[in-house]
Scaffold this motif. Structure first.
Motif, short mmCIF file in Angstrom:
data_model
loop_
_atom_site.label_atom_id
_atom_site.label_comp_id
_atom_site.label_asym_id
_atom_site.label_seq_id
_atom_site.Cartn_x
_atom_site.Cartn_y
_atom_site.Cartn_z
N ALA A 96 0.67 -1.05 -0.05
CA ALA A 96 -0.03 0.04 -0.13
C ALA A 96 0.91 1.44 0.01
O ALA A 96 0.61 2.31 -0.62
N TYR A 97 2.03 1.23 0.66
CA TYR A 97 2.82 2.48 0.95
C TYR A 97 3.33 2.60 -0.39
O TYR A 97 3.73 4.04 -0.86
N HIS A 98 4.20 1.62 -0.93
CA HIS A 98 4.73 1.95 -2.22
C HIS A 98 3.83 2.36 -3.23
O HIS A 98 4.08 3.26 -4.12
N ARG A 99 2.61 1.83 -3.32
CA ARG A 99 1.61 2.39 -4.23
C ARG A 99 1.33 3.89 -3.86
O ARG A 99 1.12 4.74 -5.22
N TRP A 100 1.31 4.34 -2.79
CA TRP A 100 0.87 5.41 -2.75
C TRP A 100 2.12 6.33 -2.83
O TRP A 100 1.87 7.50 -3.58
N ILE A 101 3.33 6.11 -2.57
CA ILE A 101 4.32 6.76 -3.19
C ILE A 101 4.44 6.87 -4.88
O ILE A 101 4.75 7.93 -5.23
N ARG A 102 4.34 5.77 -5.35
CA ARG A 102 4.38 5.78 -6.88
C ARG A 102 3.20 6.69 -7.32
O ARG A 102 3.58 7.53 -8.24
N ASP A 103 2.11 6.65 -6.83
CA ASP A 103 0.97 7.50 -7.55
C ASP A 103 1.40 8.93 -7.19
O ASP A 103 1.05 9.62 -8.04
N SER A 104 1.85 9.06 -5.82
CA SER A 104 2.25 10.76 -5.66
C SER A 104 3.12 11.00 -6.71
O SER A 104 3.19 12.39 -7.18
N ILE A 105 4.22 10.35 -7.09
CA ILE A 105 5.11 10.75 -8.17
C ILE A 105 4.47 10.83 -9.39
O ILE A 105 4.83 11.74 -10.19
N ARG A 106 3.73 9.69 -9.72
CA ARG A 106 2.93 9.78 -11.12
C ARG A 106 2.06 11.20 -11.45
O ARG A 106 2.11 11.63 -12.28
N GLN A 107 1.37 11.48 -10.02
CA GLN A 107 0.48 12.82 -10.19
C GLN A 107 1.53 14.04 -10.27
O GLN A 107 0.81 15.09 -10.20
N ASN A 108 2.93 13.88 -9.87
CA ASN A 108 3.72 14.92 -9.63
C ASN A 108 3.07 15.91 -8.58
O ASN A 108 3.14 17.05 -8.76
N LYS A 109 2.66 15.20 -7.40
CA LYS A 109 2.38 15.85 -6.30
C LYS A 109 3.10 17.02 -5.76
O LYS A 109 4.39 16.53 -5.73
N PRO A 110 2.85 18.23 -5.75
CA PRO A 110 3.93 19.15 -5.11
C PRO A 110 4.66 18.68 -3.98
O PRO A 110 3.99 17.94 -3.16
N TYR A 111 5.86 18.81 -4.00
CA TYR A 111 6.79 18.20 -3.14
C TYR A 111 6.32 18.53 -1.44
O TYR A 111 6.39 17.77 -0.56
#
Lengths: 557, 443
Positions: free
Chosen positions: A153-168
């Motif tokens: 779950a954590y990996h998916r959240w991190i990857r999704d954040s990067i895919r969305q280019n979530k502001p740092y």
């Protein structure tokens, strides 16, 4: 190193470029072999048809180099660039087709366009999730026990954040202020991925990860003051196996009876702040941390991105920021910090800025042996490929796959056969190759955990292991293997037709080294196939094995 | 930590100071302690670590508990006497029973951890997880102190693992890549033993040499940057690798050089032939050899599995002890048998386990032989059901510290911690690692 004059170089490289494209005619040009080896070599790695224009990122670097009396390296060639940018941005080798497409593209903006395309690939998210999972210590067991469900779950959240280019700033704030179930609000795993729940331990992890500093080196009072913000974080289990709720208990009676929650605390910069009751103090800390004017926050992330792409931090090591370890180029650092803030914490903007710079696009061939040259970005520093990137590349070029295993058995994780290792979510899922080549165990979150130094055992493996030989043979001898019939057909044909053998060599060069072979190389290979003991497919196995073992393959260059 | 009173003269002190280090009086004191002087065996040179991967059941091997009833001992209810009166072991280990005078059994190993990775870390490093960096395993520490830095010149790397990599717990931790083991891969029960990277079937020496030349001819980057220190480092690794590929490395692993009779008596299986390969590596001077012995994580069908595995282990280990002893190598070679923990004493009869045992870190067994360790001794004991330590708890660091002592590694010698922390070869009390004291009773 003696270098030809610029004009000479232009002429030669034009000549070589055309010759190397024509070079796989039946009779390799004899004249080319007589050309001084050095110039021919330089033309492989450096470009004169394309000179990256200096942009604002380059200015402070060029100024520094001038003050040191160091000449910057030339712009890298297109084939070096296409390989480099694929490896650096998506952790993946370009295919032969992608290389050809890029080399034949006549658009003068093709480098910029390629950078834009790569930043949108899913593999971008995979590769950078891998890097972030290193820093955030994402693994099932030991020394912290996230367990497989939470890791996924954590990996998916991190990857999704990067895919969305979530502001740092938002990414960090969400991690620092998370509450809830480790399965359903995966970002709470930030607090579980520390070795104990002590406020000091959490504070030290926050300092390392988001401020790039090692709290071990702090005065102890600074850490204990920062720890106050992380007091009262509690965990409770649920009826579901390994589910855990992370929360801040604002009404904890035991804290009240032990003298109550603290009423004030100090940020690491010494500013004192009053802490109100019934407020999650992590929010107060996050507000302080993610401010534009907090140099620890912006400086640490821009320096990390720089380090990831250029191999050396402006402050180096990138997670050892302290007064006695100053940046090599203060102007560059503040320029990048400004860019980050102006772009509203857009990490891809930073990537784009750096990747399009002349500095990033320099050749790896130094103009001087002085160590300050590399430290000040006069050339691109060569680095061995990451363990994951290396095995993915080898699998790609041989059309084979790897088996990954975890000692932590439950729940069962299905890994598709073609899954690249850069997308493995969990450091507990591994293979002997990854261990041998220095994949980080994700124990500590230190950048130096990833060790890409070569060893004799690694070379033994690459030069002569059945693991690697089996992969190569399955590409060239499909009768002994079920994989990759396409290459097999081509080789069977090649035994009869020398014309297509040459096509094979070209294909090998494009897919392994991302460039065409030179006529000199074709001649070396022709000699090998006709005179050496290895014949036919065996010779092709030897060719690929030899190229895999050259630093041109093993190193980002 | 109790030390026997030292009654050794200065002259004797110097004579026995095989590993005296100038400026390090502690090292001398340590190596020539009364116990070392008393044993005539000198110091150990090599270690063979038999790693019971997954955690072997202590009740079903060296700490049988038939009196606890069938819910604890299961079908293995008739332990056998050994050649040392008073020591009983599992009935499936008859050959080891004949060699009990050569080894000592520690029945009070403990660390209390029931998770594989953490347990492995504890037993392989002697330390609790918690510092911000990973510590090196015993093999890497031995390689650090007794390998290349100490003038080791063997052809085979000083720390070698048969046959599979355990992962990072047989690894160098913060000592870095240089102290990682050579992991053989391959299977010594096959002919030839295809040691990964060293032995490849069907590739002649000529082809190896031609291929190497081809690689050099095609290496354009090295030619373009001939003075790169990074490429020089790579080149050095390549040269070291080729010295094994083209040198006599393959001969060391060629078990066909041994007599068929001896090969049979080790057992023609992976573990048996690994033990034989380990003995050959000891003869080459390799400092630390780990045999990663798979298949002991017997959650299900523990007894069916062990009926098959224990005779294999029995035959190979007994032959190893005998073979080392007959060749005069046992005095200088420590054999260390242990897994990351023991297994749940109370049997899980219900499905899906069908007579299985879980993980058990609060009491388990280890075995040590040779290298100056006394044989025929029992150290400590577990309670009537093998669930807790009854007396003389032995923590991993006690055993590891004792092994270092036999190898003449000064426990206070410093390890190069990357963050500059002062850490010693053997954990000290200040680190907060639980310890029960060195195994003075068998040294």
């Amino acid at each position: 190193m003696s270098r030809p004059s610029v004009i000479h170089c232009v002429l030669l490289s034009t000549l070589l470029l055309s010759l190397s494209h024509l070079g796989f005619a039946d009779e390799p040009s004899v004249t080319i072999q007589k050309v001084s080896g050095n110039r021919m070599l330089i033309a492989l790695f450096e470009s004169n048809s394309h000179v990256s224009r200096a942009c604002r990122v380059d200015e402070p670097i060029l100024a520094k180099l001038e003050s040191l009396d160091i000449r910057a390296a030339a712009t890298c060639s297109d084939s070096v660039f296409v390989r480099r940018v694929y490896l650096d941005v998506i952790g993946t080798l370009p295919t032969a087709e992608e290389v050809k497409g890029f080399l034949e593209d006549r658009n003068i903006n093709k480098r910029r366009l390629l950078i834009d395309r790569l930043l949108e690939r899913d593999k971008f998210a995979d590769y950078w999730a891998m890097k972030w999972c290193d820093l955030l210590r994402v693994r099932s067991e030991f020394p912290i026990n996230l367990w497989p469900n939470a890791v996924q779950a954590y990996h998916r959240w991190i990857r999704d954040s990067i895919r969305q280019n979530k502001p740092y700033d938002q990414f960090v704030r969400e991690l620092l202020t998370a509450n809830g179930s480790n399965f359903r609000n995966p970002e709470v795993n930030f607090y579980r991925a520390v070795r104990d729940n002590k406020p000091e331990t959490i504070a030290a992890a926050v300092a390392l990860t988001f401020m790039g500093t090692r709290a071990d080196a702090w005065p102890s009072k600074r850490l204990s003051e920062m720890a106050v913000f992380f007091e009262g974080i509690q965990r409770k289990s649920t009826a579901e196996w390994k589910e855990e709720i992370v929360f801040v208990n604002l009404l904890d009676a035991s804290i009240e009876s032990a003298g109550g929650r603290p009423t004030s605390a100090s940020f690491p910069d010494g500013t004192r702040v009053d802490l109100l009751p019934m407020v999650d103090h992590r929010q107060v800390f996050a507000d302080w941390l993610v401010r534009a004017e907090n140099p620890w926050f912006t400086g640490s992330i821009v320096n990390r991105v720089w380090y990831w792409l250029l191999g050396i931090g402006i402050i180096h090591e990138p997670d050892d920021i302290r007064r006695s370890n100053p940046p090599s180029n203060r102007e560059l650092l503040s320029l990048l910090q400004c860019e980050l803030v102006k772009s509203e914490y857009d990490i891809k903007h930073l990537f784009r800025l750096i990747l399009n710079s002349a500095t990033y696009q320099r050749s790896c061939i130094p103009t001087t042996d002085r160590p300050e040259a590399e430290r000040n970005f006069a050339h691109y520093p060569i680095r061995r490929l990451d363990a994951e990137v290396l095995i993915d590349a080898i699998c790609r070029i041989t059309g084979t796959s790897e088996t990954y295993k975890s000692l932590i058995p439950e729940p069962w994780t299905f890994i598709p056969g073609d899954q690249p290792s850069i997308a493995l979510p969990d450091a507990s899922i591994t293979s002997p190759f990854l261990e041998l080549f220095g994949r980080p165990a994700r124990d500590t979150g230190f950048e130096l955990e990833r060790n890409n130094a070569p060893t004799a055992e690694q070379m033994l493996h690459l030069l002569n292991s059945s693991h690697l030989l089996d992969k190569l043979e399955s590409r060239w001898n499909p009768q002994t293997s079920a994989t990759s019939p396409r290459f097999g057909r081509r080789v069977r044909r090649s035994v009869a037709a020398p014309q297509s053998a040459q096509a094979d060599v070209t294909d090998v060069y494009l897919s392994l080294l991302s460039r065409y072979p030179t006529s000199h190389e074709l001649e070396v290979i022709r000699k090998y196939t006709s005179e050496a003991e290895a014949q036919g497919n065996e010779a092709m196995v030897d060719l690929m094995l030899s190229l895999i073992n050259t630093p041109e393959f093993l190193y980002r260059h | 930590m109790k030390h026997e009173p030292t009654s050794i003269s200065r002259r004797g002190f110097l004579r026995s100071g095989l590993c005296s280090v100038p400026g390090l009086p502690l090292a001398n004191h340590f190596c020539s302690s009364a116990s070392a002087a008393r044993s005539k065996t000198g110091t150990a040179k090599s270690v063979i670590q038999i790693w019971m991967w997954g955690g072997a059941s202590h009740l079903d091997t060296f700490d049988p508990k038939p009196e606890a009833g069938s819910d604890y001992c299961g079908p293995f209810s008739k332990p056998i006497e050994t050649n040392v009166p008073g020591i009983r072991i599992c009935e499936l280990l008859p050959e080891l029973a004949k060699q009990a005078d050569k080894y000592s059994i520690i029945r009070s190993m403990t660390h209390g951890i029931n998770a594989h990775e953490t347990g492995t870390y504890l037993v392989q490093t002697g330390r609790m997880p918690g510092d911000s960096v990973s510590y090196p395993s015993v093999g890497s520490v031995v390689s650090y102190f007794k390998g290349y830095r100490a003038g080791y010149q063997g052809m085979i790397p000083p720390y070698t693992v048969l046959t599979k990599r355990l992962g990072r717990f047989s690894e160098a931790g913060f000592l870095g890549q240089r102290y990682k083991p050579l992991v053989t891969g391959g299977d010594p029960a096959q002919d030839p033993f295809a040691v990964e990277g060293v032995v490849v079937e069907g590739i002649s020496e000529r082809r190896q040499k031609e291929r190497r030349e081809l690689m050099h001819n095609l290496d354009m980057l090295s030619k373009a940057m001939p003075r790169s220190p990074k490429l020089a480092a790579l080149k050095k690794c390549e040269n070291e690798a080729y010295s094994l590929i083209l040198g006599d490395g393959a001969a060391v692993f060629d078990l066909a050089q041994e007599s068929d009779e001896l090969r049979e008596s080790y057992g023609r299986n992976t573990f048996g032939q690994s033990c034989l390969a380990a003995r050959r590596l000891v003869e080459q001077g390799v400092r630390f050899i780990t045999i990663n012995y798979e298949g002991w994580d017997t959650h299900k069908n523990n007894f069916t599995t062990l009926r098959q595995k224990l005779p294999e282990m029995d035959q190979a280990m007994a032959t190893l002890l005998k073979d080392l002893s007959e060749r005069g190598l046992l005095d200088s070679t420590i054999v260390w048998w242990s897994g990351e923990f023991g297994r749940t004493p109370k049997i899980q009869w219900e499905p899906p386990y069908n007579g299985g045992r879980g993980h058990w870190g609060s009491a388990f067994s280890a075995l040590v032989a040779g290298g100056g360790f006394k044989g025929g001794q029992l150290v400590g004991s577990s309670d009537a059901r093998g669930e807790t330590v009854k007396d003389r708890p032995v923590y991993p660091c006690d055993l590891i510290g004792s092994i270092y002592q036999r190898l003449c590694i000064n426990p206070l010698e410093k390890l190069p911690h990357p963050l500059g922390k002062t850490v010693h070869a053997t954990p000290t009390a200040e680190e907060g690692v639980p310890m029960g004291g060195l195994l003075t009773e068998i040294i």
